[in-house]
Scaffold this motif. Structure first.
Motif, PDB file in Angstrom:
ATOM      1  N   THR A   1       0.844  -1.252   0.105  1.00 18.03           N
ATOM      2  CA  THR A   1       0.102  -0.085  -0.059  1.00 18.03           C
ATOM      3  C   THR A   1       0.779   1.128  -0.123  1.00 18.03           C
ATOM      4  O   THR A   1       1.227   1.908   1.105  1.00 18.03           O
ATOM      5  N   PHE A   2       1.242   1.471  -1.192  1.00 23.48           N
ATOM      6  CA  PHE A   2       2.188   2.565  -1.227  1.00 23.48           C
ATOM      7  C   PHE A   2       1.687   4.017  -0.836  1.00 23.48           C
ATOM      8  O   PHE A   2       2.376   4.902   0.215  1.00 23.48           O
ATOM      9  N   GLY A   3       0.588   4.480  -1.104  1.00 23.63           N
ATOM     10  CA  GLY A   3       0.013   5.674  -0.493  1.00 23.63           C
ATOM     11  C   GLY A   3       0.792   6.766  -0.868  1.00 23.63           C
ATOM     12  O   GLY A   3       1.161   7.359  -2.018  1.00 23.63           O
TER      13      GLY A   3
ATOM     14  N   SER B   1      -5.842   6.744   2.140  1.00 20.62           N
ATOM     15  CA  SER B   1      -4.879   7.709   2.520  1.00 20.62           C
ATOM     16  C   SER B   1      -5.441   9.077   2.927  1.00 20.62           C
ATOM     17  O   SER B   1      -6.544   8.945   2.444  1.00 20.62           O
ATOM     18  N   SER B   2      -4.908   9.840   3.652  1.00 23.01           N
ATOM     19  CA  SER B   2      -5.544  11.111   3.934  1.00 23.01           C
ATOM     20  C   SER B   2      -5.635  11.781   2.759  1.00 23.01           C
ATOM     21  O   SER B   2      -6.537  12.606   2.418  1.00 23.01           O
ATOM     22  N   HIS B   3      -4.805  11.612   1.832  1.00 16.99           N
ATOM     23  CA  HIS B   3      -4.950  12.295   0.387  1.00 16.99           C
ATOM     24  C   HIS B   3      -6.262  11.946  -0.292  1.00 16.99           C
ATOM     25  O   HIS B   3      -6.970  12.860  -0.644  1.00 16.99           O
TER      26      HIS B   3
ATOM     27  N   PHE C   1       3.170  -1.545  -4.270  1.00 20.10           N
ATOM     28  CA  PHE C   1       1.866  -1.391  -5.019  1.00 20.10           C
ATOM     29  C   PHE C   1       0.829  -0.437  -4.639  1.00 20.10           C
ATOM     30  O   PHE C   1       0.931  -0.065  -3.513  1.00 20.10           O
ATOM     31  N   ASP C   2       0.140   0.041  -5.478  1.00 22.65           N
ATOM     32  CA  ASP C   2      -0.981   0.959  -5.159  1.00 22.65           C
ATOM     33  C   ASP C   2      -2.097   0.847  -6.258  1.00 22.65           C
ATOM     34  O   ASP C   2      -1.588   0.956  -7.449  1.00 22.65           O
TER      35      ASP C   2
ATOM     36  N   ALA D   1      -1.938   8.209  -6.570  1.00 20.60           N
ATOM     37  CA  ALA D   1      -0.921   7.817  -5.600  1.00 20.60           C
ATOM     38  C   ALA D   1       0.356   7.638  -6.243  1.00 20.60           C
ATOM     39  O   ALA D   1       1.408   7.920  -5.563  1.00 20.60           O
ATOM     40  N   ILE D   2       0.575   7.043  -7.145  1.00 20.67           N
ATOM     41  CA  ILE D   2       2.137   6.583  -7.660  1.00 20.67           C
ATOM     42  C   ILE D   2       2.361   7.523  -8.877  1.00 20.67           C
ATOM     43  O   ILE D   2       3.544   7.288  -9.276  1.00 20.67           O
TER      44      ILE D   2
END
Ligand code: SAM
Length: 301
Positions: A27-29, A97-99, A49-50, A55-56
């Motif tokens: 979970t990259f986030g 994620s917070s984002h 991974f995400d 995110a990536i």
């Protein structure tokens, strides 16, 4: 800040990183945990991974870091494609994620009016609006009870069923207005958060993905490899706990003919590790975090 990593030090310690080892961050986030793992590598490699492209996008890979846009439930196949059959450690920091929550148009938050979307992967087909408008009332009820522990799930689901007969529910605000009479006066925010959380878990099939990840971690981890999982929901934590203890989700001991328990993992945390008061003060998201760590062991034959 994209996302403030939760229980960072504890996760890194739990992974017990070898500088030439192979690791997975499922979970990259915002890449907070990833960054810390990569710092400890020399010739080692981290595959992150995400399922959320956002995110990536534009994230820098390096000799030690490969970033993959995919659901972690397909980890084993993707690792094989990348030339890795076994790894030394897997980290999963579940949920959103917070984002993601703070991006209004994603529809994750009760704070903004937006389309009822809630997909982490914008290529996936089902949105929260489709669930709200098409699921039979009984299925909605099951979802709100299981994923949100919503106490009046039956009334809530009937209310949605009635409201959508008059007008489709397309946005977060329309949903909040439609269910207004079900929301308690005290704890309204918590109640709405539970409703939204249930929808998010269903949209993203979070429970099935977690089960797949745990099953695959058994196949992919080397003997002695570490599995490190942070969950934010009691149902997820129970699955993680049972899998780490018994190698199944039901929590049933698997015994050999001599009555010896067999499990592919040895839990290294009896009780889950939780964030300190200090961390919670800095990062409210860490309040519900439960971290569990296990080691892959050989099953006695
Ligand atoms: C809590 S955040 C991770 C934060 C990260 N550890 C950090 O320090 O920034 C969870 C991330 O995992 C991703 N995610 C959730 N479920 C996933 C899945 N089944 N497959 C791949 N990514 C997933 C989400 O899109 C989100 O970006």
């Amino acid at each position: 800040m994209y996302h403030n990593p939760v229980l960072l030090k504890e996760c890194i310690e739990g992974l017990d990183i070898q500088e030439n080892g192979i690791y997975v961050d499922a979970t990259f986030g915002g890449g907070g945990h990833t960054e810390e793992i990569v710092k400890k590598l020399n010739n080692g490699k981290l595959i992150a991974f995400d399922q959320d492209k956002d995110a990536i996008n534009n994230k820098q890979e390096s000799k030690n870091l490969k970033i993959i846009h995919a659901n972690f439930r397909y980890m084993r196949r993707i690792l094989t494609e990348q030339g890795f059959t076994k790894v030394d450690g897997i980290l999963a920091d579940l949920g959103v994620s917070s984002h993601q929550i703070d991006t209004p148009e994603r529809g994750f938050s009760t704070r903004f009016n937006a389309a009822l979307d809630m997909r982490m992967d914008s290529n996936s087909v089902i949105t929260a609006a489709e669930i709200v408008n098409t699921y039979p009332v009984a299925r909605l009820q099951k979802m709100f009870s299981a994923y949100g522990e919503v106490t009046n799930a039956a009334t809530l689901s009937r209310t949605i069923g009635d409201a959508r007969q008059h007008k489709k529910i397309n946005t977060t605000s329309e949903l909040i207005i439609a269910i207004e009479k079900c929301v308690p006066h005290h704890g309204a925010n918590k109640y709405l958060a539970q409703v939204f959380q249930s929808l998010r878990i269903e949209v993203n099939q979070e429970v099935d993905s977690l089960k797949d990840l745990l099953r695959e971690s058994k196949d992919v981890l080397k003997e002695g490899g570490k599995l490190v999982v942070i969950s934010y929901h009691s149902l997820e934590d129970r699955l993680v706990k049972n899998y780490m203890r018994y190698g199944n989700f039901e929590g049933i001991p698997d015994k050999d003919v001599y009555g010896r328990e067999r499990s592919p993992f040895k839990p290294l945390t009896k009780k889950p590790i939780e964030a300190s008061e200090g961390e919670i003060e800095q990062n409210s998201r860490s309040r519900s975090a439960k971290l569990r760590i296990a080691e892959r062991i050989a099953i006695a034959s």
